[in-house]
Design a protein around this motif. Structure first.
Motif, PDB file in Angstrom:
ATOM      1  N   ALA A 142       6.048   3.727 -15.587  1.00  0.00           N
ATOM      2  CA  ALA A 142       5.638   4.823 -15.867  1.00  0.00           C
ATOM      3  C   ALA A 142       5.405   4.805 -17.451  1.00  0.00           C
ATOM      4  CB  ALA A 142       6.326   5.828 -15.845  1.00  0.00           C
ATOM      5  N   ARG A 171       6.416  -3.710  -9.595  1.00  0.00           N
ATOM      6  CA  ARG A 171       6.620  -2.074  -9.607  1.00  0.00           C
ATOM      7  C   ARG A 171       5.735  -1.362 -10.683  1.00  0.00           C
ATOM      8  NH1 ARG A 171       9.792   0.000 -13.798  1.00  0.00           N
ATOM      9  NH2 ARG A 171      10.691  -1.216 -15.198  1.00  0.00           N
ATOM     10  N   HIS A 172       5.452  -0.140 -10.546  1.00  0.00           N
ATOM     11  CA  HIS A 172       4.675   0.762 -11.143  1.00  0.00           C
ATOM     12  C   HIS A 172       5.631   0.923 -12.445  1.00  0.00           C
ATOM     13  CE1 HIS A 172       1.894   3.714 -12.534  1.00  0.00           C
ATOM     14  NE2 HIS A 172       2.829   4.362 -12.639  1.00  0.00           N
ATOM     15  N   LYS A 221       2.277   1.549  -3.437  1.00  0.00           N
ATOM     16  CA  LYS A 221       1.091   2.317  -4.437  1.00  0.00           C
ATOM     17  C   LYS A 221       1.094   3.578  -4.174  1.00  0.00           C
ATOM     18  CE  LYS A 221      -2.108  -1.201  -3.702  1.00  0.00           C
ATOM     19  NZ  LYS A 221      -3.329  -1.732  -3.903  1.00  0.00           N
ATOM     20  N   GLU A 222       0.836   3.897  -2.856  1.00  0.00           N
ATOM     21  CA  GLU A 222       0.697   5.377  -2.521  1.00  0.00           C
ATOM     22  C   GLU A 222       1.805   6.329  -2.973  1.00  0.00           C
ATOM     23  OE1 GLU A 222       0.095   6.317   1.661  1.00  0.00           O
ATOM     24  OE2 GLU A 222      -1.217   4.744   2.001  1.00  0.00           O
ATOM     25  N   LYS A 223       3.014   5.796  -3.214  1.00  0.00           N
ATOM     26  CA  LYS A 223       4.149   6.683  -3.862  1.00  0.00           C
ATOM     27  C   LYS A 223       4.155   6.386  -5.312  1.00  0.00           C
ATOM     28  CE  LYS A 223       6.844   6.840   0.564  1.00  0.00           C
ATOM     29  NZ  LYS A 223       7.868   6.493   1.266  1.00  0.00           N
ATOM     30  N   GLU A 224       3.228   5.471  -5.974  1.00  0.00           N
ATOM     31  CA  GLU A 224       3.433   5.329  -7.349  1.00  0.00           C
ATOM     32  C   GLU A 224       4.448   4.376  -7.690  1.00  0.00           C
ATOM     33  OE1 GLU A 224       2.024   8.801  -9.444  1.00  0.00           O
ATOM     34  OE2 GLU A 224       0.128   8.830  -8.699  1.00  0.00           O
ATOM     35  N   GLN A 225       5.059   3.705  -6.916  1.00  0.00           N
ATOM     36  CA  GLN A 225       6.161   2.678  -7.222  1.00  0.00           C
ATOM     37  C   GLN A 225       5.672   1.480  -7.539  1.00  0.00           C
ATOM     38  OE1 GLN A 225       9.466   3.667  -4.430  1.00  0.00           O
ATOM     39  NE2 GLN A 225       9.105   5.844  -4.734  1.00  0.00           N
ATOM     40  N   ARG A 275       2.336  -1.208  -8.892  1.00  0.00           N
ATOM     41  CA  ARG A 275       1.321  -1.214  -9.394  1.00  0.00           C
ATOM     42  C   ARG A 275      -0.047  -1.214  -8.596  1.00  0.00           C
ATOM     43  NH1 ARG A 275       1.850  -3.819 -14.503  1.00  0.00           N
ATOM     44  NH2 ARG A 275       4.064  -4.702 -14.630  1.00  0.00           N
ATOM     45  N   ASP A 276      -0.951  -0.393  -9.239  1.00  0.00           N
ATOM     46  CA  ASP A 276      -2.143  -0.218  -8.624  1.00  0.00           C
ATOM     47  C   ASP A 276      -3.168  -1.460  -8.998  1.00  0.00           C
ATOM     48  OD1 ASP A 276      -4.170   0.818  -7.195  1.00  0.00           O
ATOM     49  OD2 ASP A 276      -4.726   2.160  -8.649  1.00  0.00           O
ATOM     50  N   ASP A 330       0.898  -1.112  -0.067  1.00  0.00           N
ATOM     51  CA  ASP A 330      -0.188   0.039   0.064  1.00  0.00           C
ATOM     52  C   ASP A 330       0.764   1.212  -0.145  1.00  0.00           C
ATOM     53  OD1 ASP A 330      -2.287  -1.512  -0.122  1.00  0.00           O
ATOM     54  OD2 ASP A 330      -2.765  -1.570   2.161  1.00  0.00           O
TER      55      ASP A 330
END
Length: 191
Positions: A191, A188-189, A136-140, A142-143, A133
């Motif tokens: 971009a 990982r997110h 995800k909040e730090k957009e690092q 995946r959502d 979580d």
């Protein structure tokens, strides 16, 4: 002649490997006794029944795994460094307790777990979900649902170690580094 402590340890070790390999329902007290080289009656001196035995094992290994992940956790570090800590903790735990992580994974939602076992597993899950979580909040990260991401990491990790244990691939630093990078890349997110 084995002491009572070593008999109990043999019972627990045998039960762990049999529960991990065969599952709870397909493992009997006589099987555990035979593998531990004790009489079935000896098991009942230590454990009231099979459910008490499996809950004792489950709680013990969930607590050890939780301690492994929490110990020296880099709270102030970045998400990637925290992932590294968690992944290395999984490697250490699996190398020290060969069947334990698979046992936890395959029994964590079982009907026979008591309230204490469920509570301890939920605490472990909260640690992992907290990490996901925050990522995800730090957009690092995946959502996706946290439990899905945890399943991706643990599923791949456990399959890898199954191949290592079977002798199909060799555990090397290079392999573990690549596996960690692959698991991180999977969650990982991008971009």
């Amino acid at each position: 002649m084995a002491t009572s402590t070593s008999k109990r340890d043999h019972i627990l070790n045998s039960a762990l490997s049999l529960f991990a390999e065969r599952g709870f329902d397909a493992t009997t007290i006589p099987m555990i006794a035979s593998d531990a080289n004790v009489g079935a009656g000896t098991i009942y001196r230590y454990f009231e029944n099979k459910e008490v035995l499996v809950n004792t094992l489950f709680q013990h290994y969930v607590d050890l795994f939780t301690k492994t992940l929490e110990e020296d956790y880099p709270q102030e570090a970045g998400i990637r460094d925290q992932f590294h800590h968690l992944f290395q903790g999984m490697v250490r735990f699996t190398n020290e307790h060969e069947h334990a992580l698979y046992f936890i994974k395959t029994h964590n939602a079982a009907y026979f777990l008591d309230e204490t076992s469920r509570s301890r597993f939920n605490h472990l899950l909260m640690i992992l979900e907290g990490f996901i979580d925050e990522g995800k909040e730090k957009e690092q990260i995946r959502d996706l649902p946290s439990k899905a991401l945890i399943a991706i990491i643990f599923g791949g990790f456990l399959e890898l170690f199954k191949l290592i244990r079977a002798g199909e691939i060799e555990e090397t630093d290079e392999l573990l580094t690549g596996a960690e990078e692959t698991c991180w890349d999977a969650v990982r997110h991008h971009a």
